[in-house]
Design a protein around this motif. Structure first.
Motif, PDB file in Angstrom:
ATOM      1  N   LEU A   1      -9.285   4.957   4.552  1.00  0.00           N
ATOM      2  CA  LEU A   1      -7.852   5.098   4.311  1.00  0.00           C
ATOM      3  C   LEU A   1      -7.363   6.480   4.721  1.00  0.00           C
ATOM      4  O   LEU A   1      -8.102   7.470   4.616  1.00  0.00           O
TER       5      LEU A   1
ATOM      6  N   CYS B   1     -12.109   5.287   0.517  1.00  0.00           N
ATOM      7  CA  CYS B   1     -10.971   6.158   0.247  1.00  0.00           C
ATOM      8  C   CYS B   1     -11.102   7.470   1.021  1.00  0.00           C
ATOM      9  O   CYS B   1     -12.181   7.833   1.495  1.00  0.00           O
TER      10      CYS B   1
ATOM     11  N   LEU C   1     -12.615  -2.422   4.443  1.00  0.00           N
ATOM     12  CA  LEU C   1     -11.180  -2.170   4.411  1.00  0.00           C
ATOM     13  C   LEU C   1     -10.387  -3.345   4.974  1.00  0.00           C
ATOM     14  O   LEU C   1      -9.248  -3.584   4.579  1.00  0.00           O
TER      15      LEU C   1
ATOM     16  N   ALA D   1      -7.964  -4.173   1.579  1.00  0.00           N
ATOM     17  CA  ALA D   1      -7.114  -2.999   1.811  1.00  0.00           C
ATOM     18  C   ALA D   1      -6.260  -2.648   0.596  1.00  0.00           C
ATOM     19  O   ALA D   1      -6.144  -1.472   0.224  1.00  0.00           O
TER      20      ALA D   1
ATOM     21  N   GLN E   1       0.823  -1.214   0.000  1.00  0.00           N
ATOM     22  CA  GLN E   1       0.000   0.000   0.000  1.00  0.00           C
ATOM     23  C   GLN E   1       0.854   1.260   0.000  1.00  0.00           C
ATOM     24  O   GLN E   1       0.543   2.247  -0.672  1.00  0.00           O
TER      25      GLN E   1
ATOM     26  N   GLN F   1      -3.263  -2.522   8.350  1.00  0.00           N
ATOM     27  CA  GLN F   1      -2.831  -1.142   8.505  1.00  0.00           C
ATOM     28  C   GLN F   1      -2.010  -1.028   9.781  1.00  0.00           C
ATOM     29  O   GLN F   1      -2.260  -1.732  10.754  1.00  0.00           O
TER      30      GLN F   1
ATOM     31  N   TYR G   1      -8.354  -0.921  -2.176  1.00  0.00           N
ATOM     32  CA  TYR G   1      -8.680   0.480  -1.897  1.00  0.00           C
ATOM     33  C   TYR G   1      -7.452   1.376  -2.008  1.00  0.00           C
ATOM     34  O   TYR G   1      -7.554   2.537  -2.426  1.00  0.00           O
ATOM     35  N   ALA G   2      -6.285   0.859  -1.639  1.00  0.00           N
ATOM     36  CA  ALA G   2      -5.058   1.653  -1.770  1.00  0.00           C
ATOM     37  C   ALA G   2      -4.769   1.960  -3.232  1.00  0.00           C
ATOM     38  O   ALA G   2      -4.354   3.081  -3.579  1.00  0.00           O
TER      39      ALA G   2
ATOM     40  N   GLN H   1      -7.337   4.592  -4.484  1.00  0.00           N
ATOM     41  CA  GLN H   1      -6.988   5.928  -4.006  1.00  0.00           C
ATOM     42  C   GLN H   1      -5.796   6.480  -4.792  1.00  0.00           C
ATOM     43  O   GLN H   1      -5.747   7.682  -5.087  1.00  0.00           O
TER      44      GLN H   1
END
Length: 691
Positions: free
Chosen positions: A628, A563, A494, A498, A446, A610, A501-502, A505
């Motif tokens: 995020l 995001c 998330l 994860a 990420q 995370q 979504y990273a 974004q």
């Protein structure tokens, strides 16, 4: 008549009378004798004991009073030899006396004269074979003595002694190297070599270049002498370089030491590379590691301060811009800003602000030195450029990338990777490889996606084709993840998605800054049959841009809910102005959606892949806890001294010309989204808080 007697022979010429000799004593002289007679007449009679002659001294003759330590070389050699021999049998009186010659401070009244110091050092040089481990006290006394500020002949003799010592007694090589490396920071750490690795650090006065009976030696010459000695030893014993790296790390100034200490040490480390190139990777890695630690500490401390206070600190640092030459040539014992009067009591807040300001100054000076050091390598041939970037990339992958809060160190990559198209491809390709490597930890992947997006978005010399290629590569990866996740997806989560979504974004961030580079010439992409009906005001997007965004945003994973709201809000405004896809209706629907329904009660730190960190976006126990962070590592650079290196390399935030027309729709966002959007427009993008 004939005489019968023999004839008497008479000499021809006059007869001489025989010399008369006194029977009792010699007669005294009647006339007075002058001084010349006294000097020439060896048979002169001594004066009468009853009379005392008057003695006069020539005023032109130098009169010198010899103290008890002013001994001849032969006597000193015999003394040192006996002292060492008796010490081996347990008699330490003479041994301690020899040690005292080197341990006595040069300023002391009973300090040995320059001639005596030289004679004792010569005597030790002649007895090096006897200076074994049992004589370590005497050897350390010599190593800790003041030598840098003495005359050239003594310095040459001292360096010769060091070389002979380490050749004959290899066990002292570590102590000798530590002593020389300690001189790189003007005695920043304790002169006691046995406690050099301890956490106690203090500034030793610059008296090493201001010894009595010697001319003043400037700081630059002190450093040059230390380097001369170290260079000689490394040439004499090449294997000694293997022990240098660990000593350099142990001697590096502590984070609480002054910026002068850090600047001096870093400069001397780079000087060391010139005659010990085999140490270059280790030295540059060490500097980068310590720079990142300072960088992280700044971000941690800044988060504890109010936002306006933190900005004020940066402005104060910019006002006190000290020329690097003045800092290096200053003979002050410490930095003015680092000194605190003994009766001055700082409260906790003031002390924290003082520490942050000091660290910002250190950071600015050190990274400015590194920019200047790497610069020439990127102005030479292609091979040297690639080698230099390869070294920087190794620091990036092993030091910078795994450090979440790094804020400024990575701009070395940002600047130098843009010096040629091939280097741009190398850095972007490295980030892509790490971001898509499933064997790596999720948090590293990420972070790599964030670095990739930030570099492509903010790099002014990154061409449009690279922007389109990276957008397409990320889009292809998202298509693969959607194919894998859509069948079992229950909603935005998330914890489970994860990495997806990273990447989304990252895609949105690139679009916000480089949306114009994602457009193409309609003559190249519009069919001939459609040219007549084509609206010139309608933008033409590169192949796959619109399809990728539409499928990703309207997928069951609903990335606009997960995001960062700041990035989502800005994307929505630009998207609406460009007429790409309309997402405001989706944002309204997302307002009624609670992420906690899909994530359960699992801990975010472990389940979301995370790191457990508190930032402005994740510390609140509400919906943002499941979203995020808006972390993009190449957000605006504010260090006053070193920012000159990236001028012309940076894409500043501009937004859409028609953005104000859509302000009413943006105002319908939540209050928290509005605050974050303001931060994005001010070029902070939340990094000052989330870093």
């Amino acid at each position: 008549m004939v005489s019968i007697t023999s004839p008497v022979l008479r000499p021809v010429g006059p007869m001489l009378a025989p010399e008369a000799k006194p029977l009792l004593r010699r007669p005294t002289l009647i006339r007075k004798r002058d001084n010349t007679d006294m000097d020439l007449d060896e048979d002169a009679v001594p004066p009468s004991p009853s009379k005392r002659s008057k003695v006069t001294f020539d005023t032109d003759v130098e009169v010198r009073i010899m103290d008890e330590w002013e001994k001849g070389p032969e006597l000193i050699r015999a003394e040192v030899r006996r002292a060492v021999e008796k010490h081996a049998h347990g008699e330490n009186t003479g041994y301690d006396r020899v040690k005292e010659v080197f341990t006595t401070e040069p300023m002391a009244v009973d300090a040995a004269s320059p001639t005596t110091m030289r004679n004792y050092l010569l005597a030790l040089l002649g007895n090096v074979a006897s200076l074994n481990k049992s004589c370590s006290g005497l050897v350390h006394a010599v190593l800790e003595s003041q030598w840098l500020g003495r005359d050239e002949s003594y310095v040459a003799l001292y360096v010769r002694f060091l070389g002979t010592l380490v050749s004959a007694q290899g066990g002292f090589i570590g102590a000798v190297l530590r002593m020389l490396i300690n001189d790189f920071c003007n005695g920043i750490v304790s002169k006691n070599l046995s406690v050099m690795a301890s956490a106690e650090h203090f500034i030793v006065p610059l008296a090493s270049g201001q010894l009595p009976n010697y001319p003043v030696v400037p700081r630059t010459q002190l450093y040059a002498r230390a380097h001369m000695a170290l260079k000689y030893l490394l040439q004499l014993i090449p294997s000694a370089s293997g022990a240098v790296s660990s000593i350099l790390a142990a001697a590096f100034p502590h984070s609480t030491d002054s910026k002068k200490a850090h600047v001096a040490y870093v400069h001397n480390l780079l000087k060391l590379i010139e005659y010990a190139p085999e140490l270059r990777p280790d030295i540059l890695r060490l500097i980068t590691e310590r720079l990142v630690k300072i960088d992280v500490q700044i971000q941690v401390d800044m988060e504890d301060l109010e936002e306006d206070v933190g900005e004020g600190l940066i402005e104060d640092v910019a006002k006190i811009e000290t020329p690097l030459e003045d800092l290096e040539d200053s003979e002050d014992e410490d930095d003015e800003n680092d000194s605190v009067n003994s009766d001055e009591i700082l409260d906790e807040e003031a002390q924290r602000m003082k520490d942050v300001k000091s660290n910002v100054e250190k950071m600015d000076f050190i990274i400015d030195i590194l920019f200047a050091y790497y610069g020439p390598f990127f102005s030479r041939n292609t091979e040297e450029k690639e080698n230099a970037l390869e070294l920087l990339l190794s620091h990036f992958t092993t030091i910078i990338l795994p450090t979440y809060r790094s804020r400024h160190t990575q701009f070395l990559l940002f600047h130098f990777a843009q010096t040629s198209p091939s280097l741009i491809d190398s850095f972007a390709g490295t980030c892509v490889h790490i971001a898509f490597d499933k064997s790596r930890p999720a948090i590293i992947r990420q972070s790599a996606a964030a670095y990739l997006a930030s570099f492509v978005a903010r790099g002014k010399h990154v061409p449009s084709q690279v922007v389109q290629d990276v957008f397409d590569i990320i889009g292809s990866q998202l298509h693969g993840l959607l194919t894998e996740y859509e069948g079992t997806c229950r909603g935005p989560d998330l914890r489970r998605y994860a990495t997806f979504y990273a990447l989304v974004q990252a895609l949105l961030y690139i679009f916000c800054f480089r949306w114009q580079d994602l457009m193409v010439d309609p003559d190249n992409y519009v069919e001939e049959d459609d040219i007549a009906a084509f609206d010139e005001k309608q933008p033409v997007w590169a192949p796959g841009v619109k399809e990728t965004l539409f499928r990703t945003i309207y997928s069951p994973l609903n990335p606009l809910k997960v995001c960062s709201p700041a990035i989502v809000a800005e994307f929505a405004r630009i998207d609406n102005d460009c007429g790409l896809i309309y997402v405001f209706s989706l944002l309204e629907t997302n307002k009624r959606l609670r992420l906690s329904r899909f994530t359960g009660s699992a801990s975010r730190g472990s389940a979301y892949n995370q790191p457990d960190r508190e930032t402005a976006l994740s510390a609140k126990n509400d919906e943002s806890y499941y979203q995020l962070d808006a972390y993009f590592p190449f957000d605006p650079y504010h260090l006053p001294r070193s920012k000159k290196w990236i001028e012309g390399d940076y894409v500043e935030w501009k937004g859409m010309p028609e953005a104000d027309e859509q302000k009413d729709e943006v105002d319908s966002l939540s209050d928290s989204d509005e605050e974050e959007l303001s931060e994005l427009e001010d070029e902070g993008t939340g990094t000052e808080e989330s870093d």
